[in-house]
Design an enzyme around this catalytic site. Structure first.
Site, PDB file in Angstrom:
ATOM      1  N   HIS A   1       0.876  -1.176  -0.093  1.00 23.87           N
ATOM      2  CA  HIS A   1      -0.192  -0.220   0.082  1.00 23.87           C
ATOM      3  C   HIS A   1       0.928   1.365  -0.016  1.00 23.87           C
ATOM      4  CE1 HIS A   1      -3.964   1.940   1.828  1.00 23.87           C
ATOM      5  NE2 HIS A   1      -3.135   3.011   1.057  1.00 23.87           N
TER       6      HIS A   1
ATOM      7  N   ASP B   1       1.532   2.822   3.526  1.00 26.68           N
ATOM      8  CA  ASP B   1       0.646   3.999   3.133  1.00 26.68           C
ATOM      9  C   ASP B   1       1.367   5.136   2.998  1.00 26.68           C
ATOM     10  OD1 ASP B   1      -1.422   5.172   2.197  1.00 26.68           O
ATOM     11  OD2 ASP B   1      -2.617   5.279   4.127  1.00 26.68           O
TER      12      ASP B   1
ATOM     13  N   HIS C   1      -4.827  -0.463   6.160  1.00 25.52           N
ATOM     14  CA  HIS C   1      -4.533   0.403   7.278  1.00 25.52           C
ATOM     15  C   HIS C   1      -5.636   0.279   8.506  1.00 25.52           C
ATOM     16  CE1 HIS C   1      -7.390   2.952   4.918  1.00 25.52           C
ATOM     17  NE2 HIS C   1      -6.486   3.441   4.277  1.00 25.52           N
TER      18      HIS C   1
ATOM     19  N   HIS D   1     -10.603   0.339   1.708  1.00 22.51           N
ATOM     20  CA  HIS D   1     -10.001   1.652   2.332  1.00 22.51           C
ATOM     21  C   HIS D   1     -11.602   1.739   3.190  1.00 22.51           C
ATOM     22  CE1 HIS D   1      -9.033   5.897   3.352  1.00 22.51           C
ATOM     23  NE2 HIS D   1     -10.589   6.041   3.226  1.00 22.51           N
TER      24      HIS D   1
HETATM   25 ZN   LIG Z   1      -6.776   4.828   2.465  1.00 22.38          ZN
END
Ligand SMILES: [Zn+2]
Length: 392
Positions: free
Chosen positions: A47, A276, A204, A165
């Protein structure tokens, strides 16, 4: 090349490489004495945001991959929120073409819906054929249940998967993803995957409740995998203050969440640590806290942050961390994740004893929005090898 005198999971070993592949002993090229550095299989980030095409003032494919290599990554999966959105085979090809010269493998994630608008499912088959390895509208949730279910099941049929997400816009507060907002969507995604035997990967995870939902569905046999990021187990909201380098989505949570995320890594509820990595320019991050964009860079600190917070602290063993770092290979089905004969020679050599203060001047990303600047970390990446070639 023969990498002599390294440590694999604490055990002394040599690693032989011929034609870019790990062998049982045969090697080409020279001999390198690694001086007792720890060797890991090349890190794989499921990610990240490379910002290219469209936002090259923040990052380019090239600068992003330099930063990734410095962090020990030999494979990364960039999210599709570029301009144009990566919802078409041409953009997938653009990214792959640029990445080819960079020595870090790039597996693009294509958008789940056209323009990431959450309405029309993209041509998943054509995108898979062009090289996309997964689908996500990261940055935006796919709110419509039927659309999400269609992406999940079609991706699954293609041997691919959907990355969610998780946020529920109606439960956000002042634009911030509350725990309930995150958890309600995690619950929906797990439920859809469970009820249709489809795969889903939860991006996440930041809350104790989110981890608990995933734990429950995994125990029921749902095909759910999940990731968290170093910031969710290194920091809490109390660390952020008004510093925009601590602003991301989902936001930092409380201490009980931070501890629950570590617990979820310990027991395998959370499979993966992703970065991320989300570059933003200094000017954007200089805005007042409420106006600054979400996101922080993460490639160059991911290993040390994880090693410091998880292994040095005694929460996780070195072999468990090694297992977590290899999980993306399992989830994506890409060859690698283990230092063994026949595997691509993607390797990272790390000094696990080196303590260092992460400095702004050493950052290789085009952006500098890191909450780890000035922090003392343990575990310094010394060099990174991809297909037998040194890329950092
Ligand atoms: Zn995200």
């Amino acid at each position: 090349m023969l990498f002599k005198n390294c440590l694999i999971n604490g055990v002394k070993a040599d690693i032989a490489v011929k034609n870019g592949v790990i062998t049982d002993g045969e090697y080409d090229g020279g001999v390198k004495d690694c001086g007792g550095l720890a060797a890991f299989y090349g890190l794989f980030d499921m990610h990240c945001h490379l910002r290219d095409p469209g936002f090259t003032e923040k990052e380019t494919v090239e600068s992003g991959l330099l930063s990734a290599a410095k962090g020990g990554f030999t494979a990364v999966m960039p999210m599709p929120n570029t301009d144009p959105v990566c919802d078409n085979p041409e953009t997938v090809k653009y990214i792959l073409d640029k990445a080819e010269k960079c020595g870090v493998k790039v597996y693009p994630i294509a958008a789940a819906t056209a323009g990431q608008k959450g309405e029309t499912v993209t041509d998943l088959a054509a995108l898979t054929a062009s090289g996309a390895v997964a689908f996500s509208d990261d940055g935006r949730p796919v709110v419509n249940d039927a659309v999400a279910l269609k992406v999940m099941s079609e991706a699954c049929r293609l041997g691919s998967f959907y990355i969610s997400h998780c946020e529920t816009p109606s439960l956000n507060k002042d634009g911030v993803v509350t725990p309930a907002s995150e958890e309600a969507m995690i619950e929906r995604e797990c439920l859809l995957a469970f009820s249709t035997a489809s795969r889903v990967h939860i991006a996440h995870v930041s809350t104790a409740g989110g981890a608990e939902i995933i734990r429950r569905y995994k125990s029921l046999g749902a095909r759910v995998t999940a990731e968290t990021c170093p910031h969710y187990f290194c920091f809490t909201a109390a660390d952020a203050g008004e510093n925009t380098n601590f602003k991301m989505n989902p936001p930092l949570r409380g201490e009980s969440d931070r501890l629950a995320i570590i617990g979820a890594l310990q027991d395998g509820t959370i499979d993966v640590i992703s970065t991320d990595h989300a570059p933003h320019t200094d000017a954007e991050k200089a805005k007042p806290y409420k106006d600054a964009p979400n996101g922080i860079i993460g490639f160059e600190t991911a290993f040390a942050a994880a090693y410091t917070a998880l292994v040095s602290s005694g929460a996780v063993t070195l072999s468990k961390l090694t297992e977590i770092l290899a999980a993306p290979y399992k989830i994506t089905g890409k060859k690698g994740g283990k230092i063994a004969a026949g595997m691509p020679a993607d390797l990272v050599f790390i000094d696990l004893d080196e303590k260092f203060v992460y400095g702004r001047e050493e950052i290789r990303s085009k952006s500098h929005n890191s909450p780890f600047i000035g922090k003392t970390l343990t575990g310094r990446v010394k060099f990174t090898v991809s297909d037998g070639k040194t890329v950092y």
